[in-house]
Design an enzyme around this catalytic site. Structure first.
Site, PDB file in Angstrom:
ATOM      1  N   LYS A 183      84.550   8.822  54.909  1.00  0.00           N
ATOM      2  CA  LYS A 183      84.216  10.278  54.967  1.00  0.00           C
ATOM      3  C   LYS A 183      84.575  10.643  56.586  1.00  0.00           C
ATOM      4  O   LYS A 183      84.084  10.240  57.529  1.00  0.00           O
ATOM      5  CB  LYS A 183      82.816  10.259  55.080  1.00  0.00           C
ATOM      6  CG  LYS A 183      82.132  11.628  54.433  1.00  0.00           C
ATOM      7  CD  LYS A 183      82.290  12.707  55.424  1.00  0.00           C
ATOM      8  CE  LYS A 183      81.459  13.054  56.669  1.00  0.00           C
ATOM      9  NZ  LYS A 183      81.911  14.106  57.332  1.00  0.00           N
ATOM     10  N   GLU A 258      79.363   2.750  66.682  1.00  0.00           N
ATOM     11  CA  GLU A 258      80.235   2.966  67.979  1.00  0.00           C
ATOM     12  C   GLU A 258      79.933   4.367  68.435  1.00  0.00           C
ATOM     13  O   GLU A 258      80.337   5.537  67.742  1.00  0.00           O
ATOM     14  CB  GLU A 258      81.617   2.784  67.819  1.00  0.00           C
ATOM     15  CG  GLU A 258      82.377   2.702  69.039  1.00  0.00           C
ATOM     16  CD  GLU A 258      82.881   3.796  69.582  1.00  0.00           C
ATOM     17  OE1 GLU A 258      82.218   4.242  70.498  1.00  0.00           O
ATOM     18  OE2 GLU A 258      84.057   4.096  69.451  1.00  0.00           O
ATOM     19  N   CYS A 292      85.217   8.842  73.517  1.00  0.00           N
ATOM     20  CA  CYS A 292      83.928   8.425  73.814  1.00  0.00           C
ATOM     21  C   CYS A 292      83.885   7.402  75.161  1.00  0.00           C
ATOM     22  O   CYS A 292      82.939   7.573  75.766  1.00  0.00           O
ATOM     23  CB  CYS A 292      83.190   7.667  72.429  1.00  0.00           C
ATOM     24  SG  CYS A 292      84.780   6.553  71.909  1.00  0.00           S
ATOM     25  N   GLU A 391      76.621  13.156  77.577  1.00  0.00           N
ATOM     26  CA  GLU A 391      78.064  12.709  77.128  1.00  0.00           C
ATOM     27  C   GLU A 391      78.458  14.482  77.112  1.00  0.00           C
ATOM     28  O   GLU A 391      78.173  15.371  76.328  1.00  0.00           O
ATOM     29  CB  GLU A 391      78.236  12.001  76.071  1.00  0.00           C
ATOM     30  CG  GLU A 391      79.651  12.085  75.816  1.00  0.00           C
ATOM     31  CD  GLU A 391      79.722  10.828  74.541  1.00  0.00           C
ATOM     32  OE1 GLU A 391      79.111  11.219  73.438  1.00  0.00           O
ATOM     33  OE2 GLU A 391      80.781  10.181  74.325  1.00  0.00           O
TER      34      GLU A 391
HETATM   35  P1  ADP Z   1      79.826  15.715  66.644  1.00  0.00           P
HETATM   36  O1  ADP Z   1      78.385  16.216  66.911  1.00  0.00           O
HETATM   37  O2  ADP Z   1      80.747  15.457  67.860  1.00  0.00           O
HETATM   38  O3  ADP Z   1      80.496  16.366  65.488  1.00  0.00           O
HETATM   39  P2  ADP Z   1      78.833  13.662  64.990  1.00  0.00           P
HETATM   40  O4  ADP Z   1      78.241  12.496  65.216  1.00  0.00           O
HETATM   41  O5  ADP Z   1      77.898  14.699  64.269  1.00  0.00           O
HETATM   42  O6  ADP Z   1      79.547  14.241  66.153  1.00  0.00           O
HETATM   43  O7  ADP Z   1      79.906  13.418  63.875  1.00  0.00           O
HETATM   44  C1  ADP Z   1      80.717  12.387  63.408  1.00  0.00           C
HETATM   45  C2  ADP Z   1      80.541  11.913  62.067  1.00  0.00           C
HETATM   46  O8  ADP Z   1      79.365  11.949  61.375  1.00  0.00           O
HETATM   47  C3  ADP Z   1      81.449  13.320  61.163  1.00  0.00           C
HETATM   48  O9  ADP Z   1      82.206  12.758  60.237  1.00  0.00           O
HETATM   49  C4  ADP Z   1      79.947  13.996  60.536  1.00  0.00           C
HETATM   50  O10 ADP Z   1      80.424  14.681  59.560  1.00  0.00           O
HETATM   51  C5  ADP Z   1      79.105  12.592  60.089  1.00  0.00           C
HETATM   52  N1  ADP Z   1      77.839  13.114  60.203  1.00  0.00           N
HETATM   53  C6  ADP Z   1      76.839  13.977  60.865  1.00  0.00           C
HETATM   54  N2  ADP Z   1      75.742  14.057  60.629  1.00  0.00           N
HETATM   55  C7  ADP Z   1      75.643  13.149  59.557  1.00  0.00           C
HETATM   56  C8  ADP Z   1      74.442  12.475  59.078  1.00  0.00           C
HETATM   57  N3  ADP Z   1      73.256  13.074  59.124  1.00  0.00           N
HETATM   58  N4  ADP Z   1      74.566  11.506  58.110  1.00  0.00           N
HETATM   59  C9  ADP Z   1      75.808  10.857  58.107  1.00  0.00           C
HETATM   60  N5  ADP Z   1      77.038  11.363  58.673  1.00  0.00           N
HETATM   61  C10 ADP Z   1      76.804  12.416  59.385  1.00  0.00           C
END
Ligand code: ADP
Ligand code: MG
Length: 488
Positions: A183, A258, A292, A391
């Site tokens: 994903k 990570e 990161c 961060e």
């Molecule tokens: P940022 O806030 O910098 O966009 P995220 O941690 O939200 O970083 O995003 C990293 C990845 O996690 C993306 O692919 C995002 O779509 C996915 N993501 C965000 N929220 C969820 C969730 N609740 N469950 C699974 N995947 C998620």
């Protein structure tokens, strides 16, 4: 509608399930935007729970099909082909990455794409070198271990290094015989879809690699909840990592995370200041600070603080934001408008809490467009300030002067995170002592941000657990089965 952007024809994106490109079952789509212009590049299928279910079923079926019985060396050969195809299509991949992500073309074409190919090649070589052991147990038994794939792996990745992280997650999982549902981040879906084509063209059987584009709460969360997924490998923010771990408890999925960082970069008084400044600049402005492992807390010993700051400011002023497609540009736009606003919010908090803004700190644009932020340096920061604890994920560095070489380690470790650290000194004992004392998954001594397929990468504390890259990555993608055979 197919569009031509930067000389590349770009089709609307679809989900890749069972080696076929399909629309989302809901028919929904979302737009992906170029951060350097704010314009829509194309739209992409928005996968949801039903699509995740289809992809997981395909991945589950593939485990017991041709892939499950394929020899390890053959898996390796397929991965070698992927590496070669990435190299063959490097120009297109680099352009798509810069278009979707905003990173300078110099970085995507010289680092992200070639390193992605090298990583795939490295893990291709591991495929037939993973094996169990024969164990000298008590009693009359022949006892041995088998290293088996975990099964169906859900991989959720961020927008800062889209193709690179996709490859460093996919390659070890596949080398070890798993199947994957990937994903990508909703901000940067294009290169993952291009990679899907590469896996199909390399000859991977249907269902082994599936790519479901969509957002976090929809596609991402559905993957984490799904009963047919055996493991989640995640790279992203700490709050989402915590949520993934909580939800994974219901089905006892394996997780590797990570997460964020606030990595200390320590410049001791005896360091070569010019080299250290180069390291610090690279450590914070590379990929516009959307890294990161960014060296965002720079501890500088007072004896060299003046000389260091003078060179740091001069070097920072040379990093003017520019069009990421200009090969001379070293600082591109932030990935999105939301990200730029977040960064500017941190700049405001730094000023409000009394840090000294010595350069940058404002939004910028190129030809009136794009989500740029000036490269920003704060001096006289206290490690307790928000800009030193949270961060920022942008081109903002906090300089924290220090006097005492022992106390600096305490300050460096006074963080919830533990991803990486940098140390600059000519004193070999001090270097190794400090490397042992800092809480981090990676320590760079007299260098920074160096990566290689062979070097494990990951965090301690709230930067997560599990390792990407290196032999260590393979550990997380296999289960050990112990077999006892009675010989009496
Ligand atoms: P940022 O806030 O910098 O966009 P995220 O941690 O939200 O970083 O995003 C990293 C990845 O996690 C993306 O692919 C995002 O779509 C996915 N993501 C965000 N929220 C969820 C969730 N609740 N469950 C699974 N995947 C998620
Ligand atoms: Mg985008």
């Amino acid at each position: 509608m197919t569009q031509v952007v930067q000389g590349q024809s770009i089709e609307p994106g679809r989900l890749f399930i069972n080696n076929t490109f399909v629309e989302a079952s809901s028919g929904r789509r979302f737009e992906t935007i170029s951060p350097s212009t704010g314009e829509v590049i194309t739209d992409v299928a928005e996968g949801g729970a039903e699509d995740i279910d289809a992809a997981v079923s395909a991945a589950r079926a593939a485990l017991s099909g041709k892939w499950g019985s394929m020899s390890a060396s053959r898996r390796g050969e397929l991965l070698y082909r992927v590496a070669a195809l990435i190299e063959e299509r490097a120009e297109r991949l680099s352009i798509l990455e810069t278009l979707d992500q905003g990173k300078p073309i110099t970085e995507s074409s010289k680092v992200d794409v070639p390193l992605a190919a090298r990583i795939v090649r490295y893990f291709a070589g591991w495929a037939d070198k993973l094996h169990g052991e024969t164990l000298p147990v008590s009693g009359s038994y022949h006892t041995y271990t088998l290293r088996e794939p975990v099964g169906v792996v859900g991989q959720i990745i961020p927008w800062n290094f889209p193709i690179l992280i996709a490859c460093w997650k996919l390659a070890p999982a596949l080398a070890a015989g798993n199947t994957v549902v990937l994903k990508p981040a909703e901000q940067t879906p294009l290169t993952a879809l291009e990679l899907a084509k590469i896996f199909a063209d390399a000859g991977f059987p249907p269902g082994v690699v599936n790519v479901v584009t969509g957002d976090g709460p929809g596609a991402g969360a559905s993957l984490v909840r799904h009963r047919g997924v055996d493991k989640i490998a995640f790279t992203g923010s700490t709050p989402v990592g915590q949520e993934i771990m909580r939800v994974s408890a219901d089905t006892l999925k394996r997780v590797s995370l990570e997460l964020g960082g606030k990595s200390p970069h320590i410049i001791f008084g005896d360091a070569d200041v010019t080299s250290a400044v180069f390291g610090v600049i690279n450590g914070i402005f590379y990929n516009k600070g959307e890294v990161c492992a960014a060296g965002s807390r720079v501890f500088v010993q007072r004896s060299v603080h003046g000389a260091f700051m003078e060179q740091l400011v001069a070097a920072t002023q040379k990093r003017a934001p520019g069009d990421p497609f200009n090969p001379k540009t070293r600082l591109g736009p932030q990935v999105s408008e939301a990200q730029r606003e977040r960064i500017l919010g941190y700049v405001a908090s730094g000023k409000a809490q009394g840090a000294k803004l010595v350069c940058g700190g404002e939004a910028a644009s190129v030809d009136g467009k794009g989500y740029y932020v000036q490269p920003t340096v704060f001096d006289e920061v206290d490690n307790g300030m928000t800009i030193a604890q949270e961060e920022i994920f942008g081109p903002v560095v906090s300089v924290i002067p220090f006097d005492d070489a022992e106390d600096v380690v305490r300050q460096a470790n006074a963080s919830i995170y533990g991803l990486a650290a940098g140390i600059w000194t000519r004193d070999i004992k001090l270097a190794h002592r400090t490397a042992r004392a800092v809480q981090a998954g990676t320590v760079w001594v007299n260098c920074y941000n160096v990566f290689d397929p062979a070097g494990p990468f990951g965090g301690v504390k709230m930067s997560g657990f599990g390792r990407d890259l290196g032999r260590a990555a393979l550990e997380d993608y296999t289960e050990t089965k112990t077999v006892w055979v009675d010989l009496s």
